[in-house]
Enzyme design. Structure first.
Site, PDB file in Angstrom:
ATOM      1  N   SER A 138       0.714  -1.175  -0.425  1.00 19.00           N
ATOM      2  CA  SER A 138      -0.392   0.065  -0.241  1.00 19.00           C
ATOM      3  C   SER A 138       0.811   1.160  -0.083  1.00 19.00           C
ATOM      4  CB  SER A 138      -0.664   0.170   1.291  1.00 19.00           C
ATOM      5  OG  SER A 138      -1.466   0.788   1.154  1.00 19.00           O
ATOM      6  N   TYR A 177      -2.076  -0.940  11.071  1.00 20.21           N
ATOM      7  CA  TYR A 177      -2.145  -1.130   9.394  1.00 20.21           C
ATOM      8  C   TYR A 177      -0.845  -0.573   8.446  1.00 20.21           C
ATOM      9  CZ  TYR A 177      -4.124  -1.263   4.141  1.00 20.21           C
ATOM     10  OH  TYR A 177      -3.906  -1.308   2.920  1.00 20.21           O
TER      11      TYR A 177
END
Length: 316
Positions: free
Chosen positions: A191, A204
């Protein structure tokens, strides 16, 4: 004290070492220039995507979002698609849609990718019923968004199990066959949160940085074998409109809108088929990130504050 002969030998050895090092540096400079020329050439002449017809493509988390779009795209290109999802209804629906479009038969298996035992068990089923996976796409992930101290222990553990450890278990299951055949491609979704830290995404971000490190190290390890033909691609998407980004915060929405799942899937498949090592979605973010990292920390923070992209807490 050293004798004159020993001193001469030492000087001779030093001269040989200096000459060898100088030659190595010259070769390195030539290699770097060659790499730059190749890179510029790739910008001017886009590499033709290789065919995936006949490949067995396994996509984790293919019941919805990017994973589902990837399954549909690979099926449309003639690949045999293996769909893994923990949600039986969603996974079955993806298979149904592929069949309705008249693409090659897709196969669905319920699998909890956070469980090593489940991954290895289902992987064995895939081998028996479909064959050896040749393209593995680790797409499954979760993204709770709230301040670090408001995450529960179980929540943090689940983020790491799904977003990181699942990659280890699928690699353990499918990489050996790829190495035996010396053929295969590993695609892992990190990401942009694996490139820079973002408030409300501490666990995350940690998980996505871990995926980046895993893929870089695995690529380097396999690269030491000059006869290795297994390919690796790491993907760094900006926020994608799949439902994971529950409360996005974007200052310049027209310039940086949420990425559509199909758009992300097209970029991922193109990166895999052109054997691109790393890709951000959108692509310009990699260059922007690298340039930004060259600046002083304070300047980086000013830029991030100006851009104003992030996520609000999902607990509010």
């Amino acid at each position: 004290m050293s004798t004159p002969n020993q001193a001469q030998q030492d000087i001779g050895t030093l001269l040989v070492q200096v000459t060898q090092t100088t030659a190595d540096v010259i070769v390195l400079i030539i290699q770097i220039l060659y790499a730059f020329i190749l890179s510029i050439g790739r910008l001017a002449i886009r590499k033709q995507p290789r065919s995936v017809r006949g490949d067995i493509v396994l996509v984790t988390g293919a019941g919805h979002g990017i994973g589902k779009e990837l399954a549909l795209l690979y099926a449309s290109e003639g690949a045999t698609v293996v769909i893994w999802d923990i949600n039986e209804k969603n996974g079955s629906q993806t298979v149904k849609e592929i069949a309705q479009l008249g693409y090659p038969k897709a196969h669905f298996f319920v699998c909890d990718v956070s469980s090593r035992d489940d991954v290895l068990r289902v992987a064995e089923e895939v081998r028996h019923k479909v064959g050896d996976v040749t393209i593995l796409i680790n797409n499954a992930g979760i993204m709770p968004t709230h301040p670090f101290l408001e995450h529960t222990t179980d929540e943090i553990q689940r983020i790491m199990n799904i977003n990181v450890m699942a990659h280890f278990w699928t690699l353990e299951a499918f990489l050996p066959a790829m190495k035996r055949h010396n053929y295969g491609h590993i695609v892992s979704l990190s990401s942009t949160a694996g490139l820079f830290g973002i408030p409300n995404l501490v666990p995350y971000c940690c998980s996505k940085y871990a995926v980046r490190g895993l893929m870089e190290a695995l690529y380097q390890e396999c690269r030491t074998d000059k006869k290795n033909y297994i390919k690796f691609t790491s993907i760094y998407p900006y926020m994608v409109d799949t439902g994971l980004c529950k409360k996005p915060k974007i200052r310049f929405e027209n310039l940086m809108p949420l990425v559509k799942p199909k758009e992300a899937a097209l970029e991922i498949m193109n990166a895999q088929r052109t054997e691109t090592n790393e890709v951000t979605i959108p692509r310009y973010l990699f260059g922007a990130h690298n340039l930004c990292r060259m600046l002083p920390l304070k300047a980086q923070l000013y830029i991030m504050d100006f851009i104003g992209v992030g996520l609000e807490s999902d607990l509010i």
